[in-house]
Write a protein that holds these residues in place. Structure first.
Motif, PDB file in Angstrom:
ATOM      1  N   SER A   1     -42.472 -50.119  56.053  1.00 54.38           N
ATOM      2  CA  SER A   1     -42.085 -51.646  55.662  1.00 54.38           C
ATOM      3  C   SER A   1     -40.463 -51.562  55.531  1.00 54.38           C
ATOM      4  N   PRO A   2     -39.763 -52.490  55.644  1.00 54.53           N
ATOM      5  CA  PRO A   2     -38.540 -52.559  55.276  1.00 54.53           C
ATOM      6  C   PRO A   2     -38.118 -52.917  53.889  1.00 54.53           C
ATOM      7  N   THR A   3     -39.241 -53.128  53.128  1.00 51.56           N
ATOM      8  CA  THR A   3     -38.953 -53.094  51.760  1.00 51.56           C
ATOM      9  C   THR A   3     -39.486 -51.957  50.820  1.00 51.56           C
ATOM     10  N   THR A   4     -39.860 -50.845  51.501  1.00 55.21           N
ATOM     11  CA  THR A   4     -40.314 -49.617  50.650  1.00 55.21           C
ATOM     12  C   THR A   4     -39.365 -49.255  49.847  1.00 55.21           C
ATOM     13  N   GLN A   5     -38.124 -49.240  50.216  1.00 51.20           N
ATOM     14  CA  GLN A   5     -37.175 -48.723  49.036  1.00 51.20           C
ATOM     15  C   GLN A   5     -36.934 -49.669  47.941  1.00 51.20           C
ATOM     16  N   GLU A   6     -37.050 -50.913  48.264  1.00 53.17           N
ATOM     17  CA  GLU A   6     -37.076 -51.706  46.993  1.00 53.17           C
ATOM     18  C   GLU A   6     -38.164 -51.822  46.324  1.00 53.17           C
ATOM     19  N   GLY A   7     -39.340 -51.604  46.649  1.00 53.82           N
ATOM     20  CA  GLY A   7     -40.558 -51.253  45.841  1.00 53.82           C
ATOM     21  C   GLY A   7     -40.309 -50.040  45.158  1.00 53.82           C
ATOM     22  N   LEU A   8     -40.149 -49.040  45.774  1.00 52.57           N
ATOM     23  CA  LEU A   8     -39.780 -47.510  44.905  1.00 52.57           C
ATOM     24  C   LEU A   8     -38.824 -47.797  44.007  1.00 52.57           C
ATOM     25  N   ASN A   9     -37.623 -48.347  44.266  1.00 50.50           N
ATOM     26  CA  ASN A   9     -36.558 -48.526  42.939  1.00 50.50           C
ATOM     27  C   ASN A   9     -37.098 -49.337  41.804  1.00 50.50           C
ATOM     28  N   ALA A  10     -38.050 -50.189  42.024  1.00 50.87           N
ATOM     29  CA  ALA A  10     -38.846 -51.003  41.235  1.00 50.87           C
ATOM     30  C   ALA A  10     -39.606 -50.347  40.353  1.00 50.87           C
ATOM     31  N   ILE A  11     -40.511 -49.396  41.021  1.00 46.51           N
ATOM     32  CA  ILE A  11     -41.480 -48.541  40.068  1.00 46.51           C
ATOM     33  C   ILE A  11     -40.491 -47.363  39.520  1.00 46.51           C
ATOM     34  N   CYS A  12     -39.495 -46.845  39.966  1.00 43.72           N
ATOM     35  CA  CYS A  12     -38.789 -45.770  39.337  1.00 43.72           C
ATOM     36  C   CYS A  12     -38.075 -46.153  38.359  1.00 43.72           C
ATOM     37  N   SER A  13     -37.667 -47.496  38.193  1.00 45.28           N
ATOM     38  CA  SER A  13     -36.897 -48.311  37.136  1.00 45.28           C
ATOM     39  C   SER A  13     -37.698 -48.508  35.774  1.00 45.28           C
TER      40      SER A  13
ATOM     41  N   GLY B   1     -55.447 -50.440  18.655  1.00 47.92           N
ATOM     42  CA  GLY B   1     -53.891 -50.448  18.704  1.00 47.92           C
ATOM     43  C   GLY B   1     -53.709 -51.282  20.169  1.00 47.92           C
ATOM     44  N   MET B   2     -52.276 -51.112  20.294  1.00 49.78           N
ATOM     45  CA  MET B   2     -51.736 -51.809  21.367  1.00 49.78           C
ATOM     46  C   MET B   2     -51.439 -50.771  22.731  1.00 49.78           C
ATOM     47  N   PHE B   3     -51.612 -51.404  23.904  1.00 49.50           N
ATOM     48  CA  PHE B   3     -51.242 -50.526  25.025  1.00 49.50           C
ATOM     49  C   PHE B   3     -51.098 -51.169  26.313  1.00 49.50           C
ATOM     50  N   ASN B   4     -50.520 -50.706  27.190  1.00 47.58           N
ATOM     51  CA  ASN B   4     -50.028 -51.405  28.337  1.00 47.58           C
ATOM     52  C   ASN B   4     -50.769 -51.184  29.430  1.00 47.58           C
ATOM     53  N   LEU B   5     -51.166 -52.065  30.281  1.00 53.91           N
ATOM     54  CA  LEU B   5     -51.928 -51.921  31.727  1.00 53.91           C
ATOM     55  C   LEU B   5     -50.699 -52.316  32.477  1.00 53.91           C
ATOM     56  N   LEU B   6     -50.500 -51.306  33.537  1.00 58.83           N
ATOM     57  CA  LEU B   6     -49.204 -51.378  34.576  1.00 58.83           C
ATOM     58  C   LEU B   6     -49.903 -51.511  35.873  1.00 58.83           C
ATOM     59  N   ASN B   7     -49.646 -52.357  36.988  1.00 56.04           N
ATOM     60  CA  ASN B   7     -49.978 -52.633  38.263  1.00 56.04           C
ATOM     61  C   ASN B   7     -48.640 -52.691  39.067  1.00 56.04           C
ATOM     62  N   ALA B   8     -48.574 -51.625  39.795  1.00 58.43           N
ATOM     63  CA  ALA B   8     -47.393 -51.613  40.728  1.00 58.43           C
ATOM     64  C   ALA B   8     -48.010 -51.325  42.259  1.00 58.43           C
ATOM     65  N   TYR B   9     -47.033 -51.685  43.286  1.00 57.06           N
ATOM     66  CA  TYR B   9     -47.268 -51.550  44.677  1.00 57.06           C
ATOM     67  C   TYR B   9     -46.248 -51.253  45.245  1.00 57.06           C
ATOM     68  N   LEU B  10     -46.400 -50.027  46.032  1.00 58.71           N
ATOM     69  CA  LEU B  10     -45.439 -49.593  46.899  1.00 58.71           C
ATOM     70  C   LEU B  10     -45.713 -49.875  48.428  1.00 58.71           C
ATOM     71  N   PRO B  11     -44.851 -50.571  49.024  1.00 60.68           N
ATOM     72  CA  PRO B  11     -45.084 -51.121  50.458  1.00 60.68           C
ATOM     73  C   PRO B  11     -45.411 -49.911  51.377  1.00 60.68           C
ATOM     74  N   PRO B  12     -46.007 -49.809  52.430  1.00 65.28           N
ATOM     75  CA  PRO B  12     -46.146 -48.568  53.339  1.00 65.28           C
ATOM     76  C   PRO B  12     -44.616 -48.181  53.840  1.00 65.28           C
ATOM     77  N   SER B  13     -44.734 -46.960  54.050  1.00 72.27           N
ATOM     78  CA  SER B  13     -43.451 -46.394  54.561  1.00 72.27           C
ATOM     79  C   SER B  13     -42.759 -47.062  55.792  1.00 72.27           C
TER      80      SER B  13
END
Length: 143
Positions: A130-142, A116-128
């Protein structure tokens, strides 16, 4: 068929990427999930307005592998993730899951198998720190 995956944060290092790809057993893997892949000038494209061409940015060449990248990557906002797909897998069996790859911090593959079909998901959360931590967290949570 058993599919094999490996995941590695290469911290934007082309040398680390080449070392992984040169590893003796790397061909036994079907997918390499990268965090912080290198992103740099890889060539120029013809341009109707610029006789010198337009700069093209991307991953270094990865012989034997094809890259799945978030479609939102730019020169100044490079992808923070990539999935390398072993070219031993048919192109028709693996594709970008664009509905899950809408940010530079997340990339997903649709994988068709006999089971069957399945998904492989690769996500990155910048270190706490980093100024982009919240941006990464928002992306993963969405997702």
């Amino acid at each position: 068929m058993t599919l094999n995956f490996i995941s590695h944060n290469i911290r934007k290092s082309p040398t680390s990427l080449m070392a992984i790809l040169a590893s003796p057993n790397i061909s036994s893997f079907h997918f390499i999930c990268l965090q912080e892949p290198p992103w740099h000038l890889i060539g120029t494209a013809r341009s109707a307005t610029n006789p010198e061409g337009e700069p093209v940015y991307g991953l270094p060449a990865t012989q034997g592998w094809r890259a799945l990248l978030p479609p939102v990557a730019t020169r100044t906002r490079p992808p923070q993730v990539a999935i390398l797909v072993n070219e031993s897998l048919p192109r028709s069996a693996v594709g970008l899951a664009s509905n899950l790859s809408s940010d530079r911090y997340v990339v997903a593959a649709n994988i068709a198998t006999t089971a069957g079909m399945f998904n492989l998901l690769n996500a990155y959360l910048p270190p706490s720190t980093s100024p982009t931590t919240q941006e990464g967290l928002n992306a993963i949570c969405s997702i």
